[in-house]
Design a protein around this motif. Structure first.
Motif, PDB file in Angstrom:
ATOM      1  N   GLU A 110      -7.439   5.392   0.541  1.00 30.01           N
ATOM      2  CA  GLU A 110      -7.021   4.072   1.059  1.00 30.01           C
ATOM      3  C   GLU A 110      -5.931   4.624   2.343  1.00 30.01           C
ATOM      4  O   GLU A 110      -5.908   3.562   3.122  1.00 30.01           O
ATOM      5  CB  GLU A 110      -6.164   3.677  -0.216  1.00 30.01           C
ATOM      6  N   VAL A 111      -5.349   5.465   2.067  1.00 28.14           N
ATOM      7  CA  VAL A 111      -4.261   5.858   3.248  1.00 28.14           C
ATOM      8  C   VAL A 111      -4.637   7.186   4.081  1.00 28.14           C
ATOM      9  O   VAL A 111      -5.158   8.224   3.410  1.00 28.14           O
ATOM     10  CB  VAL A 111      -2.827   6.304   2.345  1.00 28.14           C
ATOM     11  N   MET A 132       0.799  -1.224   0.171  1.00 23.31           N
ATOM     12  CA  MET A 132      -0.093  -0.112  -0.045  1.00 23.31           C
ATOM     13  C   MET A 132       0.901   1.009   0.003  1.00 23.31           C
ATOM     14  O   MET A 132       0.482   2.232  -0.826  1.00 23.31           O
ATOM     15  CB  MET A 132      -0.817   0.037   1.211  1.00 23.31           C
ATOM     16  N   HIS A 173      -8.963   1.230   6.220  1.00 25.98           N
ATOM     17  CA  HIS A 173      -7.678   2.132   5.642  1.00 25.98           C
ATOM     18  C   HIS A 173      -6.424   1.754   6.147  1.00 25.98           C
ATOM     19  O   HIS A 173      -6.594   1.266   7.225  1.00 25.98           O
ATOM     20  CB  HIS A 173      -8.326   3.899   6.099  1.00 25.98           C
ATOM     21  N   THR A 174      -5.464   2.285   5.597  1.00 35.39           N
ATOM     22  CA  THR A 174      -4.197   2.093   6.119  1.00 35.39           C
ATOM     23  C   THR A 174      -3.947   3.720   6.932  1.00 35.39           C
ATOM     24  O   THR A 174      -4.172   4.565   6.227  1.00 35.39           O
ATOM     25  CB  THR A 174      -3.058   1.987   5.254  1.00 35.39           C
ATOM     26  N   ASP A 197      -0.526   3.470  -3.274  1.00 32.35           N
ATOM     27  CA  ASP A 197      -1.196   2.598  -3.831  1.00 32.35           C
ATOM     28  C   ASP A 197      -0.863   2.541  -5.206  1.00 32.35           C
ATOM     29  O   ASP A 197      -1.577   2.416  -6.313  1.00 32.35           O
ATOM     30  CB  ASP A 197      -2.778   3.067  -3.861  1.00 32.35           C
ATOM     31  N   SER A 229      -8.792   2.099  10.849  1.00 34.10           N
ATOM     32  CA  SER A 229      -7.995   0.975  10.378  1.00 34.10           C
ATOM     33  C   SER A 229      -8.763  -0.180   9.854  1.00 34.10           C
ATOM     34  O   SER A 229      -7.900  -1.262   9.034  1.00 34.10           O
ATOM     35  CB  SER A 229      -7.124   0.377  11.344  1.00 34.10           C
ATOM     36  N   GLU A 281       1.728  -2.034   4.973  1.00 31.68           N
ATOM     37  CA  GLU A 281       0.765  -3.095   4.557  1.00 31.68           C
ATOM     38  C   GLU A 281      -0.826  -2.551   4.572  1.00 31.68           C
ATOM     39  O   GLU A 281      -0.948  -1.423   5.480  1.00 31.68           O
ATOM     40  CB  GLU A 281       0.800  -4.324   5.043  1.00 31.68           C
ATOM     41  N   LYS A 282      -1.530  -2.886   3.698  1.00 30.35           N
ATOM     42  CA  LYS A 282      -3.051  -2.382   3.876  1.00 30.35           C
ATOM     43  C   LYS A 282      -3.768  -2.763   5.351  1.00 30.35           C
ATOM     44  O   LYS A 282      -3.483  -3.960   5.676  1.00 30.35           O
ATOM     45  CB  LYS A 282      -3.743  -2.998   2.546  1.00 30.35           C
ATOM     46  N   GLY A 283      -4.263  -1.923   5.762  1.00 36.21           N
ATOM     47  CA  GLY A 283      -5.004  -2.139   7.132  1.00 36.21           C
ATOM     48  C   GLY A 283      -4.401  -2.017   8.409  1.00 36.21           C
ATOM     49  O   GLY A 283      -4.644  -2.238   9.495  1.00 36.21           O
ATOM     50  N   SER A 341      -5.367   8.963  -3.114  1.00 37.69           N
ATOM     51  CA  SER A 341      -5.538   7.866  -2.092  1.00 37.69           C
ATOM     52  C   SER A 341      -5.199   8.271  -0.654  1.00 37.69           C
ATOM     53  O   SER A 341      -4.786   7.478  -0.003  1.00 37.69           O
ATOM     54  CB  SER A 341      -4.439   6.795  -2.646  1.00 37.69           C
TER      55      SER A 341
END
Length: 322
Positions: free
Chosen positions: A152-153, A1, A182-183, A61, A179, A25-27, A75
């Motif tokens: 996303e972030v 991510m 989202h990261t 991303d 979380s 990493e994602k999440g 993102s």
């Protein structure tokens, strides 16, 4: 991510960020720690594309923040230390303004604003002017603008500064909730906050990465981070001589003793070395009864001070100097 590769930022002859590399990493919730002047804010500003890098890459991303700024910034949601609010707008007007800036589709704006206000718990102040809100509510509105458009972030710079204990707990809970979808990168000076909220902790000092790991595993990067606390009946000099003669002991830290004719101390050993039996038999042979013995773990605060070279080791001695 998020992938940061050999990130460098120079201001003249001053090297603010020195070949910093890491991934998120994602999440995950990444806690970003460092003393004043370590390069935290500079790094955050480069991650968001607010300032350029001297060298290196920031991939958000799949998009390079410097080569593809528009795509990468779609993102990212960012809450700086001072929320970017317009005090003469109502909360709803402001969030509508943010939705327009972030190109949220017109037919999706109303529902998104309602959903975000419900999530951040600011619906009850939606028609109030921002300038009349408390510090805690202003921080929440700032958080709402950061997640508008559902990036996303989410990058948060000191999100709980100036809040009271109840508000801090509420913001922490919100970050944990975020979380799930989202990261999150969280920069904070509050070590308890990092420990309570973050999955991964990254410590930088003088622009360089010192260590990255989970809060629980940070102590494993330090020799003597895990100790053995003892309360022993006997003369301090005798106990001193006995403990210092044990080969695996690296440090001894004396504590205030609450009982007369006793010595309280924390004994440190090399990583993963169990010295309990050696300590027990050595003190038993010296006829110094052990009243209390239990393992201890260095706090995140002390780990931070040790790793950034800022710990005043008053009372802490290397075994080699005994």
């Amino acid at each position: 991510m998020i992938e940061v590769k050999d990130l460098v930022k120079k201001y003249g002859n001053h090297l603010a960020v020195d070949h910093l590399s890491f991934t998120v990493e994602k999440g995950q919730i990444l806690g970003f720690l460092g003393p004043n002047g370590a390069g935290k804010s500079t790094t955050m500003n480069m991650l968001t594309g607010y300032i350029s890098a001297t060298e290196g890459n920031v991939i958000i991303d799949g998009h390079d923040i410097f080569d593809e700024p528009e795509e990468a910034k779609k993102s990212i949601g960012y809450l700086p230390e001072i929320p970017p609010l317009y005090p003469d707008m109502t909360v709803r007007e402001y969030l509508k303004f943010v939705a327009d800036i972030k190109n949220v589709k017109k037919n999706e704006q109303e529902k998104m604003i309602e959903d975000i206000m419900k999530l951040i718990q600011i619906k009850d102040v939606s028609e109030r002017l921002i300038k009349h809100l408390s510090k805690g509510y202003k921080q929440r509105v700032g958080l709402a603008q950061a997640i508008m458009g559902y990036p996303e972030v989410i990058i948060l710079d000191e999100p709980t500064v100036g809040l009271d204990p109840k508000q801090i707990i509420e913001i922490r809970d919100l970050i944990k909730t975020l979380s799930k979808k989202h990261t999150v990168i969280l920069s904070s000076h509050i070590l308890s906050e990092i420990s309570a909220v973050c999955d991964i902790v990254m410590i930088i000092n003088k622009g360089k990465l010192v260590v990255t790991d989970t809060p629980e595993n940070l102590s494993n990067h330090m020799e003597g981070a895990n100790g053995l606390f003892l309360t022993v009946k006997g003369n301090k000099d005798t106990v001193y001589d006995v403990i210092s003669s044990i080969p695996k002991v690296t440090k001894i830290h004396y504590e205030d003793s609450e009982e007369a004719n006793t010595v309280s101390l924390t004994v440190y050993s090399k990583e993963h070395e169990d010295i309990r039996e050696a300590v027990f038999y050595a003190l038993s042979e010296a006829k110094c009864p052990i009243y209390d013995m239990h393992s201890t773990k260095m706090s995140l605060e002390n780990i931070f001070l040790e790793l950034t070279g800022k710990n005043d080791k008053g009372g802490l001695k290397n075994a080699s100097d005994l």
